[in-house]
Design a protein around this motif. Structure first.
Motif: not given
Length: 453
Positions: A224-239
């Protein structure tokens, strides 16, 4: 000659009548309360044509290869009863929601618990929460609706994972599942929403604290980007969650928007009004690309929505409606979008000579698709427009404003560490099949879009 001409006229009239019968959409007058109820009744009837859980030899509430969809069905039925007063489906709603609740009252039933993701369980928790907030009667000698929501909450916070990314829920529960190393928006946004709703209903600090914690982690992550209010689907723990998969899905926005709306309604704190306005603006811009009709823009334009994705905008329609009830100054933006979407959805219901509804409402005609998911989403968007006739009775209640579902703060406890259970070969095979159905469909759609770009 005259007779031949008469027959031609008659044949033409018959053809016109037949064609009009085959293409008759669901009639909907968005300014008429009874018209909306009638439209919802029609689509709900079609929706229930896909449900066999009340038939002899079948399992109530079960959809073996897509278990979470039972929660979406019952969410629609709860709102159908709430907004229309029609009790036709109440008994099977109670039966199905209780049957799938699991031995500990946490929506981890033994038949499916080896294959579930956090998002699957979470949606059932939201259905139980909805039942409590709408004053759907508790079932005597069974788990209360509130306790079932608490059971889901308790098991999920026990899975809060700090091994990577500083916190967050994983998508899947078990190491043998594809997606176990991902942290995704709908799982975390859904838990945020559930915590916020429990906080408002019970007025207990622990739920408020967790809502704050989940939100703060979400905006510190790429989700969640609280500047642009973009919500991404997922993020990887590997990085260590350094970046995100940025495919846009309406329900990711909806989960966070609904949670923020509950928090603002409860606290009147501008901390929550800012995300309500930001997420709402981004949602309306992203998922109403033509200005009027809701569309899941990642899959609909390429005709690649799978059965999960067809449900997303229906769920989001409901969350938009409740946001308008909880934060009234958002209603001016939300109501016209829900109205135009419902009208377009009604026009899509011309299929199979029985008002079958489609996926792509913006086409204003049936798109040739058929399924329970289409009917659920259409029912949801019809019912969302009932907020136009609210007299102060449609909003979700709390324990202090009429809610009477029994609380159990310890519901489901001891069941949160399911990932430590022994893993059988059957578990691995079953989980692989069910998870890959979604993962490969999702990956295929994404590859199609990338190749076509």
């Amino acid at each position: 000659m005259q007779l031949s001409g008469t027959w031609s006229i008659l044949n033409g009239l018959i053809a016109i009548l037949l064609f009009s019968t085959l293409t008759s959409a669901i009639e909907l007058d968005i300014n008429d309360e009874e018209s909306i109820k009638d439209a919802a009744s029609t689509s709900a009837y079609s929706m229930m044509g896909w449900y066999v859980g009340n038939e002899t030899g079948q399992i109530p509430g079960a959809f073996p290869e897509k278990w979470w969809e039972g929660s979406a069905l019952f969410l629609a039925l709860l709102q159908y009863w709430h907004f229309t007063g029609d009790t036709t489906y109440n008994s099977l709603t109670s039966e199905g929601m209780q049957w799938q609740s699991g031995d500990k009252g946490d929506y981890m039933p033994s038949n499916y618990s080896s294959y579930l993701g956090n998002d699957d369980q979470m949606f059932w928790g939201l259905a139980a929460m909805m039942a409590a907030e709408l004053k759907f009667p508790d079932v005597p000698d069974k788990f209360s609706w509130l306790s079932l929501a608490q059971g889901v909450f308790n098991t999920q916070i026990a899975r809060w994972d700090t091994t990577k990314c500083g916190g967050g829920l994983r998508w899947q529960l078990f190491p043998y599942q594809n997606g176990y190393t991902m942290k995704n928006a709908v799982s975390n946004g859904g838990l945020f929403q559930l915590a916020a709703r429990l906080a408002r209903y019970t007025n207990e600090d622990k739920y408020t604290d967790w809502a704050e914690k989940i939100w703060d982690w979400s905006v510190s992550s790429p989700l969640v980007n609280n500047k642009t209010w973009n919500v991404a689907d997922s993020t990887e723990m590997s990085n260590n969650c350094a970046d995100a998969g940025n495919y846009q899905w309406s329900y990711n926005y909806g989960t966070y928007l609904m949670g923020a709306a509950y928090m603002y309604n409860m606290t009147s704190d501008e901390k929550w009004k800012t995300p309500v306005d930001g997420l709402l603006g981004k949602t309306l811009k992203t998922f109403f690309p033509n200005g009027d009709v809701m569309e899941d823009t990642t899959c609909e334009p390429i005709h690649k929505c799978n059965f999960n994705e067809i449900l997303f905008k229906g769920l989001t329609s409901s969350w938009l409606a409740f946001t308008a009830l909880l934060v009234p100054d958002t209603a001016e933006q939300i109501k016209p979008k829900l109205a135009s979407s419902a009208q377009a959805a009604a026009e899509s219901c011309t299929g199979n000579n029985n008002n079958t509804c489609g996926i792509m409402w913006y086409q204003h005609k049936w798109d040739g698709t058929t399924g329970m998911e289409q009917e659920i989403s259409t029912t949801n968007v019809f019912l969302a427009n009932m907020i136009n006739f609210d007299t102060g009775t449609f909003g979700p209640v709390t324990s202090k404003t009429g809610g009477n579902s029994t609380s159990d703060d310890n519901a489901g406890e001891g069941d949160g560490k399911d990932k430590e259970k022994p893993i059988t070969t059957g578990d691995k095979a079953g989980a692989s099949i069910l998870t890959l159905i979604f993962v490969f469909a999702w990956a295929g759609a994404m590859a199609f879009m990338m190749l076509g770009a």
